[in-house]
Design a protein around this motif. Structure first.
Motif, PDB file in Angstrom:
ATOM      1  N   LYS A   3       0.902  -1.146   0.066  1.00 15.65           N
ATOM      2  CA  LYS A   3       0.109   0.040   0.095  1.00 15.65           C
ATOM      3  C   LYS A   3       0.881   1.294   0.107  1.00 15.65           C
ATOM      4  O   LYS A   3       0.318   2.376   0.362  1.00 15.65           O
ATOM      5  N   ARG A   4       2.129   1.093  -0.112  1.00 17.81           N
ATOM      6  CA  ARG A   4       2.982   2.424  -0.345  1.00 17.81           C
ATOM      7  C   ARG A   4       2.536   3.204  -1.484  1.00 17.81           C
ATOM      8  O   ARG A   4       2.068   2.667  -2.367  1.00 17.81           O
ATOM      9  N   ASP A   5       2.880   4.713  -1.109  1.00 20.09           N
ATOM     10  CA  ASP A   5       2.718   5.622  -2.083  1.00 20.09           C
ATOM     11  C   ASP A   5       3.813   6.056  -2.983  1.00 20.09           C
ATOM     12  O   ASP A   5       5.045   6.354  -2.230  1.00 20.09           O
ATOM     13  N   ASN A   6       3.733   5.605  -4.079  1.00 25.79           N
ATOM     14  CA  ASN A   6       5.110   6.178  -4.971  1.00 25.79           C
ATOM     15  C   ASN A   6       4.992   7.276  -5.732  1.00 25.79           C
ATOM     16  O   ASN A   6       5.048   7.288  -7.156  1.00 25.79           O
ATOM     17  N   LEU A   7       4.586   8.617  -5.016  1.00 23.39           N
ATOM     18  CA  LEU A   7       4.546   9.521  -5.776  1.00 23.39           C
ATOM     19  C   LEU A   7       5.718   9.749  -6.512  1.00 23.39           C
ATOM     20  O   LEU A   7       6.993  10.073  -6.086  1.00 23.39           O
ATOM     21  N   GLU A  20       2.733  12.799 -10.030  1.00 26.37           N
ATOM     22  CA  GLU A  20       1.682  11.723  -9.676  1.00 26.37           C
ATOM     23  C   GLU A  20       2.077  10.705  -9.619  1.00 26.37           C
ATOM     24  O   GLU A  20       3.240  10.201  -9.477  1.00 26.37           O
ATOM     25  N   GLN A  21       1.373   9.393  -9.316  1.00 25.02           N
ATOM     26  CA  GLN A  21       1.699   7.955  -8.989  1.00 25.02           C
ATOM     27  C   GLN A  21       2.227   7.499 -10.001  1.00 25.02           C
ATOM     28  O   GLN A  21       1.833   7.544 -11.186  1.00 25.02           O
ATOM     29  N   ARG A 128      11.151  10.189  -7.324  1.00 24.40           N
ATOM     30  CA  ARG A 128       9.919   9.280  -7.091  1.00 24.40           C
ATOM     31  C   ARG A 128      10.369   8.724  -5.583  1.00 24.40           C
ATOM     32  O   ARG A 128      11.386   8.788  -5.121  1.00 24.40           O
ATOM     33  N   ARG A 129       9.365   8.217  -4.849  1.00 20.09           N
ATOM     34  CA  ARG A 129       9.439   7.581  -3.342  1.00 20.09           C
ATOM     35  C   ARG A 129      10.336   6.442  -3.397  1.00 20.09           C
ATOM     36  O   ARG A 129      11.298   6.270  -2.674  1.00 20.09           O
ATOM     37  N   GLU A 330       5.607  17.039  -2.949  1.00 17.44           N
ATOM     38  CA  GLU A 330       4.441  17.361  -3.505  1.00 17.44           C
ATOM     39  C   GLU A 330       4.337  18.923  -4.384  1.00 17.44           C
ATOM     40  O   GLU A 330       3.554  19.485  -4.667  1.00 17.44           O
ATOM     41  N   GLU A 355       8.178   9.475   2.645  1.00 13.88           N
ATOM     42  CA  GLU A 355       6.684   9.680   3.110  1.00 13.88           C
ATOM     43  C   GLU A 355       6.873  10.111   4.361  1.00 13.88           C
ATOM     44  O   GLU A 355       7.832   9.744   5.216  1.00 13.88           O
TER      45      GLU A 355
END
Length: 357
Positions: A3-7, A20-21, A128-129, A330, A355
Motif C-alpha cells: 500500500k505504499r505511495d510512489n509519488l 503523480e503516482q 520518486r519515492r 508535492e 513519505e
C-alpha cells in the motif's frame, strides 16, 4: 498487498511536468537494492527536458520520471548483494553501463554505448519515492554526511572527474581558471582547491554568483565584461593569477569562454570541456594546435563518487551552502520554477521525497 505511495515527478512532454503516482518497483534483482528516496537535486538537464522536451538526440516520447542527483536509504537487498544492508544511507550513481562490452570491461563504463542513465530517455529517473538500482552504483554515506550532501555527490563527481582528467595534483603549483560559476563551476573550483591546485580563479557574467563563490572560499573572481575582447579578458586572468593558468575547467558551455580558455591557457596545458556546448561552435583550433593546448572532453564521470564523498566527509569541501532551496515532492512544480528562474537566487534546489508519517 503493498500500500505504499510512489509519488513521482513525471515529464509528459515539452512544458508538461506533473506530480503523480507511478508503479511501485518489483522485488530487487540479485545484484540490486530497493531504495526509499530521500533527497533529489534539480539539475539543469532536468530543466531542459521539461522546458524543451529533449536534449540533443534524447527526446521525451512518453511520460518519463525525471531526476538523477539522489540520496536514499536501502530498504531491500537482492540475494547476491554483499556491499550494502537494509538501513544503509547511500548516494546514488545514476549511470549504469552494461558491464559486458569491451568499453565497460576496460573500466570506461561512463562511455558504454548502452549506458542507462536516470532521467534520460528511455530510463526513468529517481524523483520518486521508491525504485530499484544496481548495488554496485550505490555508495554508502558516512554518518557525518546528510542526505542533502549525499544528493550533491552527483554534481561533485562531475567536478572531481574533471579535475582528474585535468591532472590536478597536490604540490604541483598549478594555477586553475574556472569559467562559469553555476553549481558545477562552483564545485569544480572547490574540487580543484581540495585536490591540490595552488591558485584558483573563477569567472562569470553574474556578479551575485561571484560573490557567492567568494563566500565559498574562492577569493579570486573576475566579473566578465561582455564588451571586452578575448585579449583584454586574458590579461585580467593573468593579472589575478600571476601567470597564465596551467589548467582551465570550462563549465559554462559558452563559445566565448572556450575561446578564452584556449587563448589564455599556458602552452601545453589542459582545457577541460565540462559545460555542454552547442552542437557547432567556432573556436581557435589553430591556436590550440600550434601551442599544444589539449582540449579534453568529459562525459559525466567514472570512479569518482568515492573521492567526492571523502572530500566532503573529511571536511576538505563544504557543499552545504550550495543548497539554497528545499521543497517537498508535492511541491515539485514550484521547485522546478524556482530552479529555472534567473531571479530566484537559486544555486541548488533539492526535493525531499520520503513519505511523512
Amino acid at each position: 498487498m503493498d500500500k505504499r505511495d510512489n509519488l513521482s515527478v513525471v515529464i509528459h512532454k515539452k512544458e508538461d511536468l506533473r506530480v503523480e503516482q507511478s508503479a511501485l518497483p518489483s522485488e530487487p534483482g540479485s545484484y540490486e537494492v530497493q531504495l526509499a528516496s530521500n533527497t533529489v537535486g534539480i539539475c539543469g538537464s532536468d530543466v531542459h527536458f521539461w522546458k524543451d522536451g529533449c536534449i540533443d538526440k534524447w527526446v521525451i516520447e512518453s511520460p518519463l520520471v525525471t531526476g538523477h542527483e539522489s540520496s536514499a536509504t536501502v530498504i531491500k537487498v537482492g540475494s547476491h548483494v554483499k556491499n550494502l544492508k537494509v538501513g544503509d544511507r547511500v548516494s546514488v550513481e545514476p549511470g549504469v553501463g552494461c558491464m559486458a562490452c569491451q568499453v565497460c570491461k576496460d573500466g570506461f563504463y561512463n562511455l558504454c554505448p548502452d549506458v542507462l542513465f536516470f532521467g534520460v530517455p528511455p530510463t526513468g529517473g529517481s524523483l520518486r519515492r521508491y525504485y530499484n538500482h544496481s548495488s554496485a552504483f550505490c555508495h554508502k554515506l558516512p554518518d557525518n554526511m546528510s542526505h542533502g550532501e549525499g544528493a550533491l555527490m552527483e554534481p561533485l563527481a562531475v567536478a572531481v572527474y574533471a579535475c582528474k582528467r585535468a591532472g590536478i595534483t597536490e604540490g604541483s603549483g598549478q594555477r586553475v581558471m574556472v569559467t562559469g560559476a553555476g553549481p558545477v563551476g562552483l564545485l569544480s573550483a572547490l574540487a580543484a582547491k581540495a585536490m591540490g591546485a595552488q591558485d584558483v580563479c573563477i569567472l562569470d557574467i553574474n556578479e551575485s554568483r561571484l560573490k557567492f563563490a567568494q563566500q565559498m572560499g574562492i577569493n579570486k573572481t573576475i566579473l566578465i565584461d561582455t564588451k571586452l575582447d578575448t585579449e583584454s579578458l586574458a590579461n585580467e586572468v593573468i593579472a589575478i593569477l600571476g601567470d597564465s593558468p596551467d589548467i582551465t575547467l570550462e563549465c559554462s558551455g559558452a563559445e566565448s569562454s572556450l575561446n578564452l580558455a584556449i587563448y589564455v591557457n599556458k602552452d601545453g596545458g589542459n582545457v577541460i570541456m565540462v559545460g555542454i556546448n552547442p552542437r557547432k561552435v567556432s573556436v581557435s583550433l589553430s591556436s590550440a594546435a600550434c601551442r599544444e593546448v589539449n582540449l579534453l572532453g568529459i562525459k559525466r564521470y567514472r570512479h569518482s563518487f568515492p573521492l567526492a564523498i571523502y572530500l566532503v566527509s573529511s571536511g576538505k569541501i563544504d557543499v552545504k551552502p550550495l543548497i539554497t532551496h528545499k521543497y517537498r515532492i508535492e511541491e515539485a512544480l514550484e521547485a522546478f520554477h524556482t530552479a529555472s528562474s534567473p531571479t530566484s537566487g537559486a544555486i541548488k534546489v533539492q526535493i525531499e521525497c520520503f513519505e511523512q508519517s
